[in-house]
Write an enzyme that holds these catalytic residues in place. Structure first.
Site, PDB file in Angstrom:
ATOM      1  N   THR A 160     -38.804   9.765  35.648  1.00 41.97           N
ATOM      2  CA  THR A 160     -37.977   9.272  36.762  1.00 41.97           C
ATOM      3  C   THR A 160     -37.326   8.231  36.087  1.00 41.97           C
ATOM      4  OG1 THR A 160     -38.124   8.284  39.241  1.00 41.97           O
ATOM      5  CG2 THR A 160     -40.229   8.517  37.798  1.00 41.97           C
ATOM      6  N   ASP A 161     -36.457   7.615  37.014  1.00 43.15           N
ATOM      7  CA  ASP A 161     -35.973   5.841  37.377  1.00 43.15           C
ATOM      8  C   ASP A 161     -36.672   5.341  37.424  1.00 43.15           C
ATOM      9  OD1 ASP A 161     -35.790   6.795  39.704  1.00 43.15           O
ATOM     10  OD2 ASP A 161     -33.409   6.298  39.219  1.00 43.15           O
ATOM     11  N   GLU A 162     -37.472   6.148  38.767  1.00 45.24           N
ATOM     12  CA  GLU A 162     -38.629   4.313  38.916  1.00 45.24           C
ATOM     13  C   GLU A 162     -39.870   3.615  37.735  1.00 45.24           C
ATOM     14  OE1 GLU A 162     -40.314   5.125  42.650  1.00 45.24           O
ATOM     15  OE2 GLU A 162     -38.891   6.336  43.337  1.00 45.24           O
ATOM     16  N   LYS A 165     -46.610   7.784  37.254  1.00 46.16           N
ATOM     17  CA  LYS A 165     -45.189   8.523  35.995  1.00 46.16           C
ATOM     18  C   LYS A 165     -45.397   8.006  34.752  1.00 46.16           C
ATOM     19  CE  LYS A 165     -42.826  11.769  36.262  1.00 46.16           C
ATOM     20  NZ  LYS A 165     -43.378  13.139  36.353  1.00 46.16           N
ATOM     21  N   TYR A 217     -46.724   5.764  42.439  1.00 48.53           N
ATOM     22  CA  TYR A 217     -46.365   6.765  42.301  1.00 48.53           C
ATOM     23  C   TYR A 217     -45.801   6.197  40.234  1.00 48.53           C
ATOM     24  CZ  TYR A 217     -42.304   9.688  41.332  1.00 48.53           C
ATOM     25  OH  TYR A 217     -41.386  10.448  40.608  1.00 48.53           O
TER      26      TYR A 217
HETATM   27  P1  NAD Z   1     -42.421  18.121  44.606  1.00 48.63           P
HETATM   28  O1  NAD Z   1     -43.554  17.468  44.833  1.00 48.63           O
HETATM   29  O2  NAD Z   1     -41.099  19.015  45.394  1.00 48.63           O
HETATM   30  O3  NAD Z   1     -42.722  19.149  43.925  1.00 48.63           O
HETATM   31  C1  NAD Z   1     -43.604  19.292  42.825  1.00 48.63           C
HETATM   32  C2  NAD Z   1     -44.711  20.327  42.153  1.00 48.63           C
HETATM   33  O4  NAD Z   1     -45.045  20.410  41.018  1.00 48.63           O
HETATM   34  C3  NAD Z   1     -44.839  21.985  43.826  1.00 48.63           C
HETATM   35  O5  NAD Z   1     -44.507  22.736  44.247  1.00 48.63           O
HETATM   36  C4  NAD Z   1     -46.926  21.664  43.838  1.00 48.63           C
HETATM   37  O6  NAD Z   1     -47.013  22.646  44.054  1.00 48.63           O
HETATM   38  C5  NAD Z   1     -46.640  21.176  42.232  1.00 48.63           C
HETATM   39  N1  NAD Z   1     -47.352  20.266  42.001  1.00 48.63           N
HETATM   40  C6  NAD Z   1     -48.587  19.635  42.168  1.00 48.63           C
HETATM   41  N2  NAD Z   1     -49.807  19.255  41.383  1.00 48.63           N
HETATM   42  C7  NAD Z   1     -49.973  19.848  40.545  1.00 48.63           C
HETATM   43  C8  NAD Z   1     -50.842  20.362  39.184  1.00 48.63           C
HETATM   44  N3  NAD Z   1     -51.958  19.731  39.463  1.00 48.63           N
HETATM   45  N4  NAD Z   1     -51.376  22.087  39.138  1.00 48.63           N
HETATM   46  C9  NAD Z   1     -49.423  22.665  39.185  1.00 48.63           C
HETATM   47  N5  NAD Z   1     -49.055  22.132  39.868  1.00 48.63           N
HETATM   48  C10 NAD Z   1     -49.237  21.021  40.448  1.00 48.63           C
HETATM   49  O7  NAD Z   1     -41.426  17.294  43.320  1.00 48.63           O
HETATM   50  P2  NAD Z   1     -39.667  17.047  43.154  1.00 48.63           P
HETATM   51  O8  NAD Z   1     -39.419  16.428  43.548  1.00 48.63           O
HETATM   52  O9  NAD Z   1     -39.916  18.614  42.605  1.00 48.63           O
HETATM   53  O10 NAD Z   1     -39.959  16.544  41.229  1.00 48.63           O
HETATM   54  C11 NAD Z   1     -40.509  17.479  40.257  1.00 48.63           C
HETATM   55  C12 NAD Z   1     -40.161  16.502  39.160  1.00 48.63           C
HETATM   56  O11 NAD Z   1     -39.855  15.725  39.008  1.00 48.63           O
HETATM   57  C13 NAD Z   1     -41.715  15.239  39.348  1.00 48.63           C
HETATM   58  O12 NAD Z   1     -42.268  15.266  38.177  1.00 48.63           O
HETATM   59  C14 NAD Z   1     -40.898  14.195  39.610  1.00 48.63           C
HETATM   60  O13 NAD Z   1     -41.852  13.111  39.213  1.00 48.63           O
HETATM   61  C15 NAD Z   1     -39.611  13.951  39.043  1.00 48.63           C
HETATM   62  N6  NAD Z   1     -38.336  13.647  39.576  1.00 48.63           N
HETATM   63  C16 NAD Z   1     -38.466  13.726  41.055  1.00 48.63           C
HETATM   64  C17 NAD Z   1     -37.156  13.438  41.560  1.00 48.63           C
HETATM   65  C18 NAD Z   1     -36.699  13.534  42.890  1.00 48.63           C
HETATM   66  O14 NAD Z   1     -35.620  12.688  43.329  1.00 48.63           O
HETATM   67  N7  NAD Z   1     -36.852  14.102  43.817  1.00 48.63           N
HETATM   68  C19 NAD Z   1     -36.092  12.271  40.741  1.00 48.63           C
HETATM   69  C20 NAD Z   1     -36.651  12.277  39.400  1.00 48.63           C
HETATM   70  C21 NAD Z   1     -37.977  12.809  38.820  1.00 48.63           C
HETATM   71  O1  DAU Z   2     -35.724   7.636  41.614  1.00 48.64           O
HETATM   72  C1  DAU Z   2     -36.444   8.928  41.535  1.00 48.64           C
HETATM   73  C2  DAU Z   2     -38.146   9.084  42.421  1.00 48.64           C
HETATM   74  O2  DAU Z   2     -36.855   8.969  43.876  1.00 48.64           O
HETATM   75  C3  DAU Z   2     -38.394  10.623  42.104  1.00 48.64           C
HETATM   76  O3  DAU Z   2     -39.201   9.364  41.094  1.00 48.64           O
HETATM   77  C4  DAU Z   2     -39.192  10.275  43.393  1.00 48.64           C
HETATM   78  O4  DAU Z   2     -40.171  11.454  43.398  1.00 48.64           O
HETATM   79  C5  DAU Z   2     -38.368  10.678  44.780  1.00 48.64           C
HETATM   80  O5  DAU Z   2     -39.819  10.987  45.995  1.00 48.64           O
HETATM   81  C6  DAU Z   2     -37.972   9.677  44.679  1.00 48.64           C
HETATM   82  O6  DAU Z   2     -38.308   8.664  45.265  1.00 48.64           O
HETATM   83  P1  DAU Z   2     -37.459   7.461  46.252  1.00 48.64           P
HETATM   84  O7  DAU Z   2     -39.112   6.764  47.205  1.00 48.64           O
HETATM   85  O8  DAU Z   2     -36.043   7.080  46.417  1.00 48.64           O
HETATM   86  O9  DAU Z   2     -37.244   8.512  47.331  1.00 48.64           O
HETATM   87  P2  DAU Z   2     -37.365   8.122  49.264  1.00 48.64           P
HETATM   88  O10 DAU Z   2     -36.510   9.849  49.608  1.00 48.64           O
HETATM   89  O11 DAU Z   2     -38.944   8.597  49.943  1.00 48.64           O
HETATM   90  O12 DAU Z   2     -36.848   7.489  49.817  1.00 48.64           O
HETATM   91  C7  DAU Z   2     -35.360   7.009  49.833  1.00 48.64           C
HETATM   92  C8  DAU Z   2     -35.268   5.330  50.285  1.00 48.64           C
HETATM   93  O13 DAU Z   2     -34.532   5.687  51.441  1.00 48.64           O
HETATM   94  C9  DAU Z   2     -36.175   5.201  50.019  1.00 48.64           C
HETATM   95  O14 DAU Z   2     -35.673   3.528  48.895  1.00 48.64           O
HETATM   96  C10 DAU Z   2     -37.219   4.679  50.964  1.00 48.64           C
HETATM   97  C11 DAU Z   2     -36.345   5.151  51.879  1.00 48.64           C
HETATM   98  N1  DAU Z   2     -36.151   5.661  53.159  1.00 48.64           N
HETATM   99  C12 DAU Z   2     -37.680   6.650  52.915  1.00 48.64           C
HETATM  100  C13 DAU Z   2     -37.613   7.241  54.255  1.00 48.64           C
HETATM  101  C14 DAU Z   2     -39.174   8.659  53.600  1.00 48.64           C
HETATM  102  C15 DAU Z   2     -36.134   5.130  54.255  1.00 48.64           C
HETATM  103  O15 DAU Z   2     -35.553   4.573  54.318  1.00 48.64           O
HETATM  104  N2  DAU Z   2     -37.121   6.245  55.628  1.00 48.64           N
HETATM  105  C16 DAU Z   2     -37.681   7.327  55.861  1.00 48.64           C
HETATM  106  O16 DAU Z   2     -38.534   7.525  56.270  1.00 48.64           O
END
Ligand code: NAD
Ligand code: DAU
Length: 356
Positions: free
Chosen positions: A135-137, A165, A161
């Protein structure tokens, strides 16, 4: 001839989109290892029912014996690791599972992979890849005038988190540097699109709007995220897996920086058009300011020049086209949303939004 890849976390949001897109495009089968935590959902993969090229295994990346057995049995050509705890707010309420999966789990997965890789013949060893999805975080928070994150930006994770990562990224890097494991790492910005779990901003807002509930904005709503349509992320990962340089990291982003409040107003405007409120008022009336996230990162921005220049990847969707598709998908898939509202999810929502 190795004709499989192992995907971990392939029942989650991004993993399932990756698996669904992979199947018609690529020849290799997928072994999909997923623990099915609250975020994993087999309904995301319903379109693959009966497809013998998709082999689903419920299990933990932290289960040494299971991972070793799967590697020995299926002899994958590559591993793409999506498995993680992914929600920042959950990591603030309870970091333990983030340490368990995102650090210890990755360590166990890497150890099993190292043993498997060491036993391959020289050709297979060269071809093998371990792609770690991050992730970019991990880069921390930007001021409004800072340049976007490049791959050389110092790591400054601010939440449990992102710290977990960051630790996983460092372990992956170390396994390459120390043992020669052929790794690739991708650091992506915020994804949105189909099958996004409704605890994250975009699906939560769509869900709450349609349910007549408040649309919770943390703090002043001026935090900036860089949004990428999930299918563009899946395409970028396929590209990195195919031609990425071993040991390199690639930033993936949509060149779409938006303040949260703008995102929410865009969602309200599209919903007003596609599914208007019965009283004729705008969904924007449901916007509610709530307590800010502790340690809330102010701005993320990805400089995706490297992947574009070196690997020729660019996002296909603009924010305008992607967000419209996304709202339409949620309107067409209300049954999916309904089925997700398990007891565990309801408990979480109560804990996070009490008083809002
Ligand atoms: P998600 O939470 O929707 O899915 C995670 C999946 O991993 C789920 O299906 C869960 O059951 C599985 N999982 C969790 N723990 C596990 C374990 N110990 N063994 C096997 N499976 C397990 O997450 P996502 O949003 O699909 O993110 C996927 C990946 O991409 C993550 O590594 C996250 O850090 C990264 N990522 C997410 C975003 C985003 O915006 N969602 C952005 C950048 C990177
Ligand atoms: O940047 C990549 C990341 O993006 C991934 O690594 C994470 O897995 C993914 O969950 C996401 O993280 P964020 O914290 O940026 O996403 P989230 O959707 O939780 O929140 C997006 C923005 O909106 C953040 O600034 C928090 C804000 N927010 C979120 C929720 C859930 C609100 O203002 N209200 C809300 O109820």
């Amino acid at each position: 001839m190795r004709n499989k890849i192992l995907v971990t976390g392939g029942a989650g949001f991004i993993g399932s989109n990756f698996v669904l897109d992979w199947m018609p495009l690529e020849r290799e089968s997928i072994v999909n290892l997923d623990k099915l935590t609250y975020a994993g959902n087999l309904q995301n993969l319903a379109l693959l029912e009966g497809d013998h090229r998709h082999i689903f295994v419920r299990g933990d990346i932290g289960d040494t014996d299971l991972v070793a057995k799967l590697l020995a049995e299926h002899q994958p050509r590559a591993i793409v690791n999506f498995a993680a705890e992914s929600h920042v707010d959950r990591s603030i309420h309870g970091p333990a599972e983030f340490i368990e999966t995102n650090i210890v789990g990755i360590f166990i997965l890497l150890e099993a992979t190292r043993a498997y890789w060491a036993g391959l013949n020289e050709d297979s060893k060269k071809q093998f890849r371990f792609l770690h999805v991050s992730t970019d975080e991990v880069y921390g928070s930007l001021s409004p005038t800072d340049p976007a994150f490049t791959e050389t930006k110092q790591y400054e994770p601010n939440s449990p988190y992102s710290a977990s990562k960051a630790a996983s990224d460092h372990l992956v890097r170390a396994y390459h540097h120390t043992y020669g494991l052929p790794v690739l790492t991708t650091n992506c910005s915020n994804n949105y699109g189909p099958y996004h779990f409704p605890e994250k901003l975009i699906p939560l807002v769509i869900h709450n709007a349609l349910a007549g509930k408040p649309l919770p904005i943390y703090g002043d709503g001026q935090q900036v995220r860089d949004w990428l349509y999930v299918k563009d992320h899946a395409a970028a990962i396929r590209r990195v897996l195919e031609v990425g340089m071993v040991g390199e990291t690639y930033n993936i982003g949509g060149w779409n920086e938006k303040p949260n409040l703008d995102v929410v107003h865009t969602l309200c405007a599209i919903l007003d058009e596609l599914s208007p409120r019965a009283d004729g008022k705008s969904y924007a009336e449901q916007v509610t300011y709530v307590t800010d996230r502790p340690g809330h990162d102010r701005r993320y921005a990805i400089d995706a020049t490297k992947i574009s220049r070196d690997l020729g990847w660019k996002p296909a969707e603009s924010f305008e086209t992607g967000i419209r598709k996304t709202v339409q998908w949620y309107l067409d898939n209300q049954e999916w949303v309904k089925n997700i509202t398990s007891g565990a999810y309801k408990d979480w929502v109560t804990k996070q939004y009490q008083g809002a």
